[in-house]
Design a protein around this motif. Sequence first.
Motif, PDB file in Angstrom:
ATOM      1  N   LEU A  73      12.630  14.848  -2.144  1.00 46.24           N
ATOM      2  CA  LEU A  73      13.010  13.795  -3.082  1.00 46.24           C
ATOM      3  C   LEU A  73      11.569  13.483  -3.899  1.00 46.24           C
ATOM      4  O   LEU A  73      10.743  13.233  -3.172  1.00 46.24           O
ATOM      5  N   HIS A  74      11.676  13.576  -5.084  1.00 44.92           N
ATOM      6  CA  HIS A  74      10.403  12.928  -5.881  1.00 44.92           C
ATOM      7  C   HIS A  74      10.717  11.757  -6.605  1.00 44.92           C
ATOM      8  O   HIS A  74       9.663  11.140  -6.890  1.00 44.92           O
ATOM      9  N   THR A  75      11.818  11.196  -6.473  1.00 42.25           N
ATOM     10  CA  THR A  75      12.102   9.805  -6.928  1.00 42.25           C
ATOM     11  C   THR A  75      13.343   9.394  -5.701  1.00 42.25           C
ATOM     12  O   THR A  75      13.578  10.018  -5.060  1.00 42.25           O
ATOM     13  N   GLY A  76      13.497   8.169  -5.661  1.00 42.88           N
ATOM     14  CA  GLY A  76      14.311   7.566  -4.787  1.00 42.88           C
ATOM     15  C   GLY A  76      15.442   6.629  -5.393  1.00 42.88           C
ATOM     16  O   GLY A  76      15.707   5.568  -5.212  1.00 42.88           O
ATOM     17  N   ARG A  77      16.182   7.231  -6.330  1.00 46.61           N
ATOM     18  CA  ARG A  77      17.475   6.432  -6.909  1.00 46.61           C
ATOM     19  C   ARG A  77      18.319   6.467  -5.850  1.00 46.61           C
ATOM     20  O   ARG A  77      18.714   7.327  -5.106  1.00 46.61           O
ATOM     21  N   THR A  78      19.369   5.417  -6.039  1.00 49.57           N
ATOM     22  CA  THR A  78      20.484   5.288  -5.351  1.00 49.57           C
ATOM     23  C   THR A  78      21.440   6.423  -5.359  1.00 49.57           C
ATOM     24  O   THR A  78      21.899   6.905  -6.539  1.00 49.57           O
ATOM     25  N   HIS A  79      21.781   7.107  -4.045  1.00 48.23           N
ATOM     26  CA  HIS A  79      22.665   8.017  -3.940  1.00 48.23           C
ATOM     27  C   HIS A  79      22.058   9.452  -4.674  1.00 48.23           C
ATOM     28  O   HIS A  79      23.041  10.348  -5.129  1.00 48.23           O
ATOM     29  N   GLN A  80      20.775   9.651  -4.943  1.00 46.40           N
ATOM     30  CA  GLN A  80      20.367  10.478  -5.760  1.00 46.40           C
ATOM     31  C   GLN A  80      20.510  11.960  -5.327  1.00 46.40           C
ATOM     32  O   GLN A  80      21.208  12.783  -6.138  1.00 46.40           O
ATOM     33  N   ILE A  81      20.384  12.192  -4.048  1.00 46.79           N
ATOM     34  CA  ILE A  81      20.850  13.610  -3.643  1.00 46.79           C
ATOM     35  C   ILE A  81      22.293  13.898  -3.692  1.00 46.79           C
ATOM     36  O   ILE A  81      22.939  14.847  -4.361  1.00 46.79           O
TER      37      ILE A  81
ATOM     38  N   LEU B 105       0.803  -1.339   0.211  1.00 48.28           N
ATOM     39  CA  LEU B 105       0.188   0.078   0.002  1.00 48.28           C
ATOM     40  C   LEU B 105       0.862   1.171  -0.197  1.00 48.28           C
ATOM     41  O   LEU B 105       0.644   2.350  -0.722  1.00 48.28           O
ATOM     42  N   LEU B 106       2.014   1.357   0.817  1.00 46.28           N
ATOM     43  CA  LEU B 106       2.811   2.433   0.822  1.00 46.28           C
ATOM     44  C   LEU B 106       3.484   2.717  -0.267  1.00 46.28           C
ATOM     45  O   LEU B 106       3.805   3.818  -0.905  1.00 46.28           O
ATOM     46  N   SER B 107       3.933   1.304  -0.971  1.00 45.04           N
ATOM     47  CA  SER B 107       4.645   1.664  -2.293  1.00 45.04           C
ATOM     48  C   SER B 107       3.755   2.196  -3.262  1.00 45.04           C
ATOM     49  O   SER B 107       4.226   2.907  -4.280  1.00 45.04           O
ATOM     50  N   GLU B 108       2.675   1.694  -3.443  1.00 48.26           N
ATOM     51  CA  GLU B 108       1.502   2.252  -4.329  1.00 48.26           C
ATOM     52  C   GLU B 108       1.271   3.907  -4.074  1.00 48.26           C
ATOM     53  O   GLU B 108       1.244   4.865  -4.939  1.00 48.26           O
ATOM     54  N   GLN B 109       1.258   4.032  -2.765  1.00 48.68           N
ATOM     55  CA  GLN B 109       1.041   5.760  -2.439  1.00 48.68           C
ATOM     56  C   GLN B 109       2.308   6.472  -2.884  1.00 48.68           C
ATOM     57  O   GLN B 109       2.076   7.644  -3.496  1.00 48.68           O
ATOM     58  N   MET B 110       3.382   5.823  -3.020  1.00 44.94           N
ATOM     59  CA  MET B 110       4.592   6.457  -3.658  1.00 44.94           C
ATOM     60  C   MET B 110       4.612   6.869  -4.991  1.00 44.94           C
ATOM     61  O   MET B 110       5.072   7.848  -5.601  1.00 44.94           O
ATOM     62  N   ILE B 111       3.807   5.927  -5.643  1.00 43.70           N
ATOM     63  CA  ILE B 111       3.680   6.045  -7.300  1.00 43.70           C
ATOM     64  C   ILE B 111       2.424   6.961  -7.570  1.00 43.70           C
ATOM     65  O   ILE B 111       2.560   7.700  -8.342  1.00 43.70           O
ATOM     66  N   THR B 112       1.537   6.975  -6.775  1.00 45.62           N
ATOM     67  CA  THR B 112       0.180   7.684  -6.974  1.00 45.62           C
ATOM     68  C   THR B 112       0.195   9.091  -6.272  1.00 45.62           C
ATOM     69  O   THR B 112       0.206  10.114  -6.789  1.00 45.62           O
TER      70      THR B 112
END
Length: 303
Positions: free
Chosen positions: A233-241, A157-164
């Motif tokens: 953060l709007h996305t969660g890529r490795t080492h993004q920041i 549910l939380l993963s879906e929330q991140m997308i939506t």
Amino acid sequence: MINQDLRFRLVFHVGEEGILLREFLHSKGISKRTLTATKYEGGHITVNGIEQNVRHRLQVGDEVAIIFPAEQPSEGLHPEDGQLDIIYEDEAIIILNKPAGQSTIPSRDHPTGTVANLVAGKFIRDCLPTTVHVVTRLDKDTSGLICIAKNRHIHHLLSEQMITTGFHRQYVAIVEGKVKEDRFTIEQPIGRKEGSIIERMVREDGQFARTDVEVLRRFGKEGHDLTTIALVLHTGRTHQIRVHLQWVGYPLAGDDLYGGTQQWIQRQALHCSVLKFTHPLTGADMQFESDMPSDMQNVSQTQ
């Protein structure tokens, strides 16, 4: 010793005549994968206390209960005892404050002492038949707030929330240099750096990544310009920041992997300060905050 009676369960009341049980559960966010696991891995679905299959047709006023199967930790996750700085906990989630220097999940280099090891140990002490589902992960040397789901359904549910609808993750950081713009957005794709299994870099064939930046304070220290910034953060890529800030020419203080110096701090000066999301069960707005840790505060001191 785990307690089967403490398996996670949800109870719903039916308000629509004639709907199939399978369709009703799907409308409540229960995925096909979860239904399959419930059926074959020791869970139960009941209607008014009687076990039914998913083709059962419901009536208004029926009480539907789904008892999720017990979950076992993966072979690489060894439960351990240890201190956790828990900010909030309920039947579905745990919010905790991770110190710098602690890994979130086990790896070859850090197989023990991680957040996941300690949470798995807590679940055993609490007699909960479940395992650890990390929703928001932090690098070993990044401090701050982490969200953990207590079972696979809540994680879904939380993963879906991140997308939506979004899952707000805000950080505070100290970067080298005097950041000129008060607010700006970095949208640059991130991929693995050739020849390295650890480093990432901005590259055209990378994954889309977006980071919003806002300046909080510009200051000088020992003849050097530094800037305290807030990031979303709007996305969660490795080492993004870390990668995005290096790319715009303002590496994190202490981040020697991505161009920073450890003159003032021995790790990247990055802290997850705010988490905001909708509770996956109650629908309530949740917000948690964490103050900048002492090592970053020391960098900010100019006297």
